[in-house]
Design a protein around this motif. Structure first.
Motif, mmCIF file in Angstrom:
data_model
loop_
_atom_site.group_PDB
_atom_site.id
_atom_site.type_symbol
_atom_site.label_atom_id
_atom_site.label_comp_id
_atom_site.label_asym_id
_atom_site.label_seq_id
_atom_site.Cartn_x
_atom_site.Cartn_y
_atom_site.Cartn_z
ATOM 1 N N GLU A 118 -6.429 -4.415 -3.228
ATOM 2 C CA GLU A 118 -5.975 -3.175 -3.859
ATOM 3 C C GLU A 118 -6.259 -3.140 -5.361
ATOM 4 O O GLU A 118 -6.281 -2.065 -5.966
ATOM 5 N N GLN A 121 -9.400 -1.070 -6.375
ATOM 6 C CA GLN A 121 -9.379 0.382 -6.217
ATOM 7 C C GLN A 121 -9.087 1.097 -7.535
ATOM 8 O O GLN A 121 -8.503 0.521 -8.456
ATOM 9 N N SER A 123 -7.180 3.553 -10.198
ATOM 10 C CA SER A 123 -5.760 3.722 -10.502
ATOM 11 C C SER A 123 -5.630 4.834 -11.542
ATOM 12 O O SER A 123 -6.640 5.326 -12.052
ATOM 13 N N ARG A 262 -1.450 -2.238 -11.682
ATOM 14 C CA ARG A 262 -2.855 -1.809 -11.636
ATOM 15 C C ARG A 262 -3.359 -1.415 -13.024
ATOM 16 O O ARG A 262 -4.495 -1.676 -13.396
#
Length: 293
Positions: A118, A121, A123, A262
């Motif tokens: 994750e 990915q 953000s 993130r």
């Protein structure tokens, strides 16, 4: 190894009365392999009607509180005692080649590898990571060990970008930071994360504190420290390693971690919703005090 007392004071002063407010704070240092947090105490003035603690999705300690009486100021003081550990010295060239990582973690059954996916990915603050592919690809040549490349990127940002608090604000586009080569720790961390994610290398935003030192011969001013931000990079065989592009180095014992996410949106020290108040003034004071062991 080093022991620290950290005092983080935040005060909002409002032009008009705030009817009530709901707030969320990421100000509690974590206990990790890098550090142990022994004690944290928070004081809020005016006193909250409702308050609670919880762990967020990323494992950070979050303090939630609501002030429901009319008020013209809000003060939050967090005092923590933390012991940090000296970083392990190992050969960065032993890390996995960066161009193997994406396939390795997607084919893995290890929880640590799957959880890292994750952090590739997009953000909220890093939504267009592919715009930074060329910037990153100049450093991450074929089969370069990921931590070697991350260290070179860290030093490149440190050597080629100017620290300038007046150049950006929280809403400055990351493309502008790359173009003007100016900003602050938050900008440089977001830029490094965007570059790494453009190559499908997992990386996290880390917020915390950094012990600072006054110029030689001058006393350290009270409240002169500040919050800081840096980047944690993942290697499937070695785990996470933290790099500070603002200072061009790996983190060491003078760094204290408060939250991981993130990007900045996940770890903002204090945010919330208020009703009323009009314009406001913000004053933040941070003291990172090294104590004798």
């Amino acid at each position: 190894m080093a022991d620290f007392k950290v005092i983080h004071k935040t005060k909002y002063s409002y032009d008009d009365f705030v009817a009530y407010c709901h707030n969320m704070a990421h100000m509690y240092p974590l206990t990790t392999t890098h550090q142990d947090c022994y004690r944290t105490h928070v004081t809020v003035n005016p006193k909250p009607v409702v308050s609670s603690f919880r762990r967020d999705y990323f494992g950070n300690q979050v303090f939630l509180f609501s002030v429901e009486d009319p008020h013209r100021f809000l003060e939050v003081v967090v005092e923590s005692t933390v012991r940090t550990h000296q970083s392990f010295d190992f050969d960065l060239s032993k890390s996995t080649p960066w161009d193997f990582i994406y396939n390795m973690i997607h084919e893995s059954t290890l929880d640590s590898d799957l959880q890292a996916i994750e952090f590739i990915q997009p953000s909220p603050y890093i939504s267009s990571k592919l715009n930074y592919f060329d910037f990153a690809n100049n450093i991450f040549t074929y089969n370069k060990p990921v931590f070697v490349g991350a260290m070179e990127l860290t030093r490149y940002i440190f050597e080629n970008f100017q620290y300038d608090p007046k150049a950006t604000n929280i809403n400055t586009p990351l493309e502008q930071v790359l173009f003007q080569k100016k900003g602050v720790c938050q900008d440089f961390s977001h830029l490094m994360i965007a570059a790494l994610r453009s190559l499908n290398i997992p990386c996290r935003y880390v917020s915390g504190y950094l012990e600072t030192f006054p110029p030689p011969g001058t006393p350290k001013l009270q409240g002169s420290d500040a919050t800081h931000a840096w980047v944690s990079v993942y290697c499937p065989t070695l785990g996470w390693l933290d790099f500070d592009p603002t200072n061009g180095k790996l983190i060491s014992e003078e760094y204290i971690i408060t939250a991981i996410g993130r990007d900045y949106s996940d770890v903002s020290p204090l945010k919330g919703i208020l009703f009323g108040g009009g314009k406001h003034k913000l004053k933040v004071e941070v003291d990172v005090i090294r104590e004798q062991i």
